[in-house]
Design a protein around this motif. Structure first.
Motif, PDB file in Angstrom:
ATOM      1  N   VAL A  58     -58.740   9.198  83.649  1.00  0.00           N
ATOM      2  CA  VAL A  58     -57.736   8.402  84.358  1.00  0.00           C
ATOM      3  C   VAL A  58     -56.761   7.862  83.324  1.00  0.00           C
ATOM      4  N   SER A  59     -55.513   8.235  83.447  1.00  0.00           N
ATOM      5  CA  SER A  59     -54.495   7.843  82.473  1.00  0.00           C
ATOM      6  C   SER A  59     -54.424   6.325  82.324  1.00  0.00           C
ATOM      7  N   GLY A  60     -54.478   5.851  81.091  1.00  0.00           N
ATOM      8  CA  GLY A  60     -54.344   4.425  80.809  1.00  0.00           C
ATOM      9  C   GLY A  60     -55.590   3.613  81.058  1.00  0.00           C
ATOM     10  N   CYS A  61     -56.686   4.245  81.468  1.00  0.00           N
ATOM     11  CA  CYS A  61     -57.923   3.533  81.780  1.00  0.00           C
ATOM     12  C   CYS A  61     -59.073   4.086  80.946  1.00  0.00           C
ATOM     13  N   ILE A  62     -60.100   3.277  80.799  1.00  0.00           N
ATOM     14  CA  ILE A  62     -61.325   3.695  80.124  1.00  0.00           C
ATOM     15  C   ILE A  62     -62.372   3.944  81.199  1.00  0.00           C
TER      16      ILE A  62
END
Length: 203
Positions: A58-62
């Motif tokens: 998920v882009s921008g997420c961990i």
């Protein structure tokens, strides 16, 4: 804000019959709609998936896998709290298409001294549009061990300071309670798509 955003995305989607994370409401998937709102507010956003879920980026997420298996949303909440670098988390489910950044910010600011800030809806407490501090971790672990998996029960834990936000308060900001709306079934999905279309119509 010393708060980490947590998105629970590990559900089995049994009532939907297919992986609801990737179903669309408008031009975005449910997961993308949710994470984009959370990224507006929190510098750290964690997405929690089940231990047996396929890999997810998920882009921008961990992305983290559940630390405790087979405990549903409670296990996801526990994992998000444990993995967060901030002392508090704001947790939502990935199937909430109408999250409102202003409403979330208001919940975060509602009671800085609280361990839990949770809304009461006409149907009961809503634990997945709520704020939790790391002081809740041992209580959640105990609930998982005893398989008491209804997160709402934590609101009555005497060792934690819980602020319950009543409809008279949050209703001023969201009189139709759309912030708390979930998409669990095909009928829910149709209703969410219809609601979005109605929002787009000229008034």
């Amino acid at each position: 804000m010393n708060v980490t955003g947590v998105v629970l995305a590990g559900g089995k989607s049994r009532r939907m019959g297919e992986d609801k994370r990737f179903l669309t409401v408008g031009e975005e998937t449910l997961l993308a709609r949710t994470t984009s709102v959370m990224a507006q507010l929190f510098s750290e956003v964690l997405v929690i998936i089940a231990q047996d879920s396929p890999p997810l980026t998920v882009s921008g997420c961990i992305v983290h896998r559940d630390l405790i298996a087979d405990c549903g949303s409670l296990g996801g909440l526990y994992t998000g709290l444990a993995r967060a670098t901030e002392p508090r988390v704001f947790v939502v489910a990935c199937d909430m298409p109408f999250l409102n950044p202003d409403m979330i910010q208001w919940f975060v600011d509602r009671d800085p001294a609280a361990d839990i800030v949770m809304a009461r809806l006409p149907a009961g407490l809503q634990p997945l549009h709520a704020l939790y501090s790391k002081r809740a971790l041992p209580v959640l672990e105990r609930m998982a061990i005893t398989h008491a998996l209804k997160i709402q029960q934590i609101a009555s834990e005497p060792s934690l300071h819980t602020t319950v936000v009543l409809p008279a308060e949050w209703g001023e900001r969201d009189p139709r309670a759309q912030s708390f709306q979930n998409v669990n079934t095909p009928a829910d999905l149709d209703a969410a798509r219809a609601a979005l279309r109605n929002r787009s119509l000229p008034q």
